[in-house]
Design an enzyme around this catalytic site. Structure first.
Site, short mmCIF file in Angstrom:
data_model
loop_
_atom_site.label_atom_id
_atom_site.label_comp_id
_atom_site.label_asym_id
_atom_site.label_seq_id
_atom_site.Cartn_x
_atom_site.Cartn_y
_atom_site.Cartn_z
N GLU A 1 7.16 0.38 16.02
CA GLU A 1 8.21 0.96 15.20
C GLU A 1 8.33 2.43 15.59
OE1 GLU A 1 6.62 -0.22 11.24
OE2 GLU A 1 8.33 -1.56 11.16
N ASN B 1 0.81 -1.24 0.00
CA ASN B 1 0.00 0.00 0.00
C ASN B 1 0.83 1.28 0.00
OD1 ASN B 1 0.68 -0.61 2.70
ND2 ASN B 1 -0.99 0.66 3.45
N CYS C 1 -3.38 1.64 6.20
CA CYS C 1 -3.81 0.88 7.39
C CYS C 1 -4.42 1.81 8.44
CB CYS C 1 -2.63 0.12 7.96
SG CYS C 1 -1.21 1.19 8.24
N GLU D 1 3.33 -5.42 12.24
CA GLU D 1 2.42 -4.28 12.04
C GLU D 1 1.32 -4.78 11.12
OE1 GLU D 1 2.70 -1.42 13.51
OE2 GLU D 1 4.69 -1.71 14.35
P1 NAD Z 1 0.04 -9.35 2.96
O1 NAD Z 1 0.06 -9.87 4.35
O2 NAD Z 1 -0.69 -10.12 1.94
O3 NAD Z 1 1.52 -9.21 2.39
C1 NAD Z 1 2.51 -8.47 3.07
C2 NAD Z 1 3.87 -9.04 2.71
O4 NAD Z 1 3.96 -10.35 3.25
C3 NAD Z 1 4.11 -9.17 1.21
O5 NAD Z 1 5.44 -8.86 0.92
C4 NAD Z 1 3.83 -10.65 0.98
O6 NAD Z 1 4.48 -11.17 -0.15
C5 NAD Z 1 4.39 -11.25 2.26
N1 NAD Z 1 3.87 -12.59 2.59
C6 NAD Z 1 2.72 -13.18 2.17
N2 NAD Z 1 2.63 -14.43 2.68
C7 NAD Z 1 3.73 -14.62 3.43
C8 NAD Z 1 4.20 -15.70 4.23
N3 NAD Z 1 3.53 -16.85 4.34
N4 NAD Z 1 5.36 -15.55 4.90
C9 NAD Z 1 6.05 -14.39 4.84
N5 NAD Z 1 5.67 -13.36 4.08
C10 NAD Z 1 4.52 -13.46 3.38
O7 NAD Z 1 -0.47 -7.87 3.06
P2 NAD Z 1 -0.75 -6.87 1.87
O8 NAD Z 1 -2.02 -7.31 1.20
O9 NAD Z 1 0.48 -6.70 1.05
O10 NAD Z 1 -0.99 -5.50 2.65
C11 NAD Z 1 -2.20 -5.09 3.15
C12 NAD Z 1 -2.28 -5.32 4.64
O11 NAD Z 1 -1.19 -4.67 5.30
C13 NAD Z 1 -3.53 -4.74 5.26
O12 NAD Z 1 -4.05 -5.67 6.18
C14 NAD Z 1 -3.02 -3.51 5.99
O13 NAD Z 1 -3.80 -3.10 7.08
C15 NAD Z 1 -1.69 -3.96 6.43
N6 NAD Z 1 -0.82 -2.82 6.73
C16 NAD Z 1 -0.51 -2.56 8.03
C17 NAD Z 1 0.28 -1.46 8.35
C18 NAD Z 1 0.65 -1.15 9.78
O14 NAD Z 1 1.53 -0.34 9.98
N7 NAD Z 1 0.03 -1.76 10.77
C19 NAD Z 1 0.76 -0.64 7.33
C20 NAD Z 1 0.41 -0.93 6.03
C21 NAD Z 1 -0.37 -2.03 5.74
#
Ligand code: NAD
Length: 481
Positions: free
Chosen positions: A461, A150, A282, A248
């Site tokens: 963080e 995002n 997020c 996060e």
């Molecule tokens: P996601 O969990 O699908 O992917 C995040 C990352 O994890 C990607 O690089 C992905 O390839 C990797 N990943 C996927 N499966 C994995 C596994 N089994 N092991 C290790 N890594 C793996 O999330 P997304 O769809 O890319 O992002 C959206 C989500 O992120 C939303 O839920 C959003 O709220 C959250 N988000 C949170 C914050 C925060 O600061 N809390 C900030 C931004 C986004």
């Protein structure tokens, strides 16, 4: 078409498998480049490079680490336009947003931690004239950094910068959905003279590259930002190996509007907190709770402003919303709109895909969507949608709205609008959230702790919290007599 490369041991290299994944431009729905489909072998190679670089980097004077990082920050600033355009093409966000927020923040992340490390100090605990304890803070080793799509470069650098500033070497994985600016960053790191192996970037799928990083026995620390389900999977793998983890995760943030708010400001900022980055931040406030006495007034004013938001080509400076990140994500968001209708919601604005003309006709655009008439505990109001969709719900009392706000499994951030000083402090204290904004949104000071409670994550963080995470404390006790 361009083939993105991994950055391992200071070099840009193809994945060992020589396989690639299609990279889509969400604004057009067309493939425009290829991403390495890396696997465990590439992660192993990157980890070996990081391990080899660690003994030297960990004892490189912090002033020298800082100098190189400042050079990277400077190069990001110099390449602002190129990076902003690349981020917009990869992610679908308006170029204006990437130029104003994403890329300047990526530069700030390097700048902040490059200078922060010069001021980071550890503790000393004197036991009168008996003994003295001091705490050594040493880098952990190889840090695994995994980030989402995002805010691609913004969140990627938010992890890498404190990790390398404090003397760790890194194996990092950006989202496979938005890899381009991480690739461009690797070019800038080479230009800045970052020693080989200090930062390694392995592109590819989460279930391959991300999983291999989480499970690697020589990566003792994982910093992850992404979905709650993925966070749980990483914790499941990493916990039995006693890795340090920072997670996060998702959110379903409340935006609480009391009748005594600064009305104009609340409406204006709520427009941003609902739809910035197509609602894919997020921290967006997706559940808007409005005190009953101003409900109709707020609703009418808000809806009339929402209808003026232009959904369009991300490169057009008039576009307030660009494309959502992928076809799959667009379908997920639209399925939630259908669910909201089934749950008894009324769509006040949007609720549908937007079809643009010409080269953008296959892009993934959604009209900013406002829904009312839903129970606070229905699925639409409990599950993270992560798109340009908000719900409006009236409330009568402070007690009632706190119950609504705290009713989800999440606890990332919250927004409160009131001119009452005492109520602002009281409500902030009672919200289940890691971050509370009062009469503002997304106002960030990088020194503050950043993170969530409940299913929104573990750890913080930001500021020195990040250095505490990326270093291991060791107490040394010296008897004086
Ligand atoms: P996601 O969990 O699908 O992917 C995040 C990352 O994890 C990607 O690089 C992905 O390839 C990797 N990943 C996927 N499966 C994995 C596994 N089994 N092991 C290790 N890594 C793996 O999330 P997304 O769809 O890319 O992002 C959206 C989500 O992120 C939303 O839920 C959003 O709220 C959250 N988000 C949170 C914050 C925060 O600061 N809390 C900030 C931004 C986004």
């Amino acid at each position: 078409m361009q083939k993105i490369k991994n950055y391992i041991n200071g070099e840009l290299v193809a994945p060992i498998s020589n396989l690639y994944i299609d990279n889509y431009n969400p604004a057009t729905g067309k493939v425009y480049s290829f991403i390495p489909d890396s696997d465990e072998q590439d992660v192993n190679r990157a980890t070996e490079a990081a391990l080899a670089a660690f003994p030297k980097w960990s004892v490189t004077p912090k002033e020298e680490r800082s100098r190189i990082m400042l050079k990277i920050a400077e190069l990001i600033e110099k390449n602002l336009d190129r990076l902003a355009i690349a981020e917009s093409i990869d992610n679908g966000k308006p170029v204006s947003l990437a130029r104003m927020i994403d890329i300047p923040r990526a530069a700030s992340n390097f700048h902040f931690y490059a200078t922060g490390i010069l001021h980071y100090a550890s503790h000393c605990h004197a036991m009168e004239d008996t003994a003295i304890n001091y705490t050594l803070r040493t880098p952990v080793g190889v840090a695994g950094c995994i980030s989402p799509w995002n805010l691609p470069l913004y969140l990627f650098t938010w992890k890498i910068a404190p990790a390398i500033a404090s003397g760790n070497c890194v194996v990092a994985k950006p989202s496979e959905i938005t890899p381009m600016t991480a690739y461009l960053l690797s070019e800038l790191c080479i230009e800045a003279g970052l020693p080989k192996g200090v930062l390694n970037i392995v592109h590819g799928y989460g279930h391959k590259v991300g999983a291999a990083i989480s499970a690697h026995p020589k990566i003792p620390l994982i910093s992850f930002t992404g979905g709650t389900k993925t966070g749980a999977e990483i914790a499941r793998v990493a916990a039995p190996m006693f890795k340090k983890i920072s997670l996060e995760l998702g959110g379903k943030n409340p935006n609480i509007i009391f009748a005594d708010c600064d009305f104009e400001n609340a409406v204006k900022t709520t427009l941003h907190s609902s739809f910035a980055n197509q609602g894919q931040i997020c921290l967006c406030g997706s559940r808007i709770f409005i005190e009953r006495s101003i409900y109709e007034k707020f609703k009418n004013e808000f809806i009339s402003k929402v209808k003026t938001l232009k959904v369009g080509n991300p490169a057009d400076s008039e576009s307030r919303l660009g494309a959502v990140v992928s076809k799959a994500h667009m379908e997920k968001i639209l399925s939630y709109v259908e669910l909201a209708k089934q749950e008894g919601g009324t769509i006040l604005s949007g609720g549908h895909q937007v079809k643009l003309d010409g080269e953008f006709s296959e892009g993934y655009y959604i009209a900013p969507t406002v829904i009312e008439g839903l129970a606070y505990n229905c699925r639409t109001n409990q599950e993270e949608i992560f798109g340009p969709v908000v719900t409006l719900t009236p409330f009568e009392t402070e007690e009632e709205v706190l119950m609504y706000a705290n009713s989800t499994q999440y606890g990332l951030s919250a927004i409160v609008w009131t001119e009452s000083l005492t109520r602002a402090h009281r409500v902030a204290g009672m919200l289940h959230a890691g971050i509370v904004w009062i009469n503002c949104w997304l106002l960030r000071d990088l020194r503050t702790p950043f993170g969530g409670v409940k299913s929104s994550g573990v750890g913080r963080e930001g500021g020195f919290e990040a250095f505490d995470f990326f270093t291991e404390p060791k107490n040394v006790c010296i008897k004086l007599k």
